[in-house]
Design a protein around this motif. Structure first.
Motif, short mmCIF file in Angstrom:
data_model
loop_
_atom_site.label_atom_id
_atom_site.label_comp_id
_atom_site.label_asym_id
_atom_site.label_seq_id
_atom_site.Cartn_x
_atom_site.Cartn_y
_atom_site.Cartn_z
N TYR A 1 -20.16 6.24 17.03
CA TYR A 1 -20.83 5.44 17.91
C TYR A 1 -22.43 5.41 17.96
CZ TYR A 1 -16.22 4.10 20.22
OH TYR A 1 -15.08 3.77 20.33
N ILE A 2 -22.78 6.62 17.58
CA ILE A 2 -24.17 6.74 17.25
C ILE A 2 -24.68 5.87 16.22
CG2 ILE A 2 -26.08 8.40 16.71
CD1 ILE A 2 -24.57 10.52 18.39
N VAL A 3 -24.02 5.80 15.13
CA VAL A 3 -24.01 4.85 14.04
C VAL A 3 -24.13 3.42 14.57
CG1 VAL A 3 -23.34 4.11 11.62
CG2 VAL A 3 -23.64 6.67 12.44
N TYR A 4 -23.11 3.11 15.34
CA TYR A 4 -22.87 1.67 15.69
C TYR A 4 -24.08 1.31 16.61
CZ TYR A 4 -20.84 -2.45 17.54
OH TYR A 4 -20.55 -3.82 17.94
N ARG A 5 -24.64 2.24 17.43
CA ARG A 5 -25.65 1.85 18.21
C ARG A 5 -26.88 1.52 17.31
NH1 ARG A 5 -29.94 5.21 19.06
NH2 ARG A 5 -31.11 4.92 21.15
#
Lengths: 333, 333
Positions: free
Chosen positions: B271-275
């Motif tokens: 999710y941090i990468v997605y952000r």
């Protein structure tokens, strides 16, 4: 420590932001304080469901916010309970007037903070019931717990109580369904490796290359004992036996079998565990009527798994099958 | 090597057995040779879809067998192509008379063995079309490939071509949809750690504690270069930039953003990468219309991720949204 993170202190904030960006039609992310609500919360006439706990167990709990499951989730720091000032607004946001059920894993900090938030919510006129999940048969008390820990069974409580709320059960009835799931589910886990909390930077415990921890907690806290590495069938038997004994599974029982990954174990290995567990249950004369296999309640990148068995009846099966639309569980919608 | 396995040589067989036990209403597992078919295959009048490849990438491909996606999946040994004697009966089982589309990731062994199986199937009167997936922008040729490798885009090809087959498109039309997805998707991945093939017993490559591999393949084969560890935003930029450049993404484009875990990375990190990836796309004026985040095409327990971007149009979006019922992707059913 190699992780896909930026500032270790911003891990939860940035991860939750990314989650919100990935599911804009499903959830709303509130900040300051941080909590996640179902996009259409509060749902008129429906009992609200709120859960939460330390982060690091994703997809639990935010991944279970949506139709047929949670109305709000409250993430604490990694492996740290959320605070009452987070839980209170989440509770208020989930309340449509029909009251709110808190689903709380049995860890001392979670229990206290949800209790405080419940009192504050009651003071604002919101009726709250609490379902305490304590399905872990591994240890009686532990590092962070008086009594048994809440682990894999939490996912099943959230799904099934969520379905009861969605069909229109009142506050006491939804809580009763949740209690009934908790009373009929048992879990035990194993770790093959430790995990590293980002702001700590080093593994939370040490395991030798040939050693595993039976009865591990979802924060890496100690379980029953460490033993030399065994094969998957042997490990499965060690996890399943206490679960079945404690639950008193006998011939003719129908069950849901849930093999959960701790985060760092490939799905292919979970299926090897599932295979053995299903064989053992069949040998006992039990029928595996429903299954769940995957990473649903994790401990960061820990390698290992847990096995949960839920004794089913027709009502619980029907509620399990009811439509659900969340990031991590979805069917019928 | 600590893994939840029994005999390293029986990993695929036992894992597939477990998979079949977990989803008895969804799939049928055939043995000797091993392949997995949709429970109701062949579906009358519908073009059949068959994919396969080396094991170790679960849930790909067996996890995508079911309504709206694949009719059959053919798992080879870990990181090893399936053989024509597996692919042929899977192809015959998927054929209802409307022909079969093979979805093949561009690896030399896979290409050859699917080609042989296609010829044998044609000799038995079954029309076969092949969609070759080669979405990896990291390297032009590689250890196992002439031309670009097939990676994350494969999941999107299988979903969208599967929906085209389900709505009744004929053989050429289903293949054309698959080709169109492949032409509009690009992917690049990163490894933070290696993975261990069970029958090898040691990591497939070495990475220092402060080193990552940009452009990694899904078998751990070399990518573009090794660099010192960076933060998530920096790594995301390194993966996304070549993807967007190669695809020619410009302001006004609508895309599906797919952040895929390699198996050992927590969802919270994805999710941090997605952000970051979503922020970069927004800055470019592109609209992220659909998302997928999770472990869908993995490399055993490798830590890392890949980012895929698919340029959408109304038809592809509609086919993405169409009902699907498989072990790993499910909605609308």
């Amino acid at each position: 420590m190699k992780k896909l993170i930026n500032d270790p202190r911003a891990v939860v904030e940035e991860s939750v932001q990314g989650f919100g960006l990935a599911y804009p039609n499903l959830v709303t992310v509130s900040t300051d304080p941080t909590f996640i609500t179902r996009k259409d919360a509060p749902v008129g006439g429906k009992v609200g469901l709120v859960s939460g706990g330390g982060s690091g167990h994703e997809p639990l709990h935010a991944g279970f916010v949506g139709l047929g499951m949670l109305d709000a989730a409250v993430p604490g720091a990694v492996f740290t309970s959320p605070t009452p000032d987070q839980i209170l607004p989440a509770t208020l946001a989930a309340n449509s007037g029909a009251g709110v059920v808190h689903i709380v894993k049995n860890y001392t900090g979670d229990v206290l903070n949800f209790e405080t938030a419940a009192e504050l919510a009651e003071a604002e006129g919101v009726s709250v019931r609490t379902v305490l999940v304590n399905d872990d048969v591994a240890v009686e008390d532990s590092l962070y717990t008086a009594g048994r820990r809440g682990v894999g069974g939490t996912v099943l409580v959230e799904k099934i109580a969520g379905a009861a709320a969605e069909r229109g059960d009142d506050l006491d009835a939804v809580a009763a369904v949740g209690e009934r799931v908790n009373a009929n589910v048992r879990t035990m886990g194993v770790a093959l490796s430790a995990c590293t909390v980002p702001h700590a930077g080093t593994p939370s415990f040490d395991l030798a290359e040939d050693e595993i921890e039976i009865g591990i907690g979802i924060h890496g806290e100690p379980g029953r004992h460490r033993i030399p590495m065994e094969n998957a069938d042997g490990i499965t038997d060690r996890l399943l036996e206490p679960v079945l004994a404690d639950l008193g599974i006998t011939s003719g029982d129908k069950v849901l079998l849930f093999v959960n990954g701790m985060g760092g174990t490939p799905l292919s290995e979970l299926y090897i565990v599932y295979r053995r567990a299903a064989q053992v249950l069949a040998d006992r004369g039990a029928t595996v009527d429903r299954s769940l296999v995957g990473n649903y309640i994790t401990a960061l990148e820990m390698q290992g798994c847990s096995i949960s068995v839920l004794r089913l009846d027709d009502e619980l099966t029907g509620l399990w099958d009811a439509p659900v639309h969340t990031a991590a569980l979805r069917w019928g919608v």
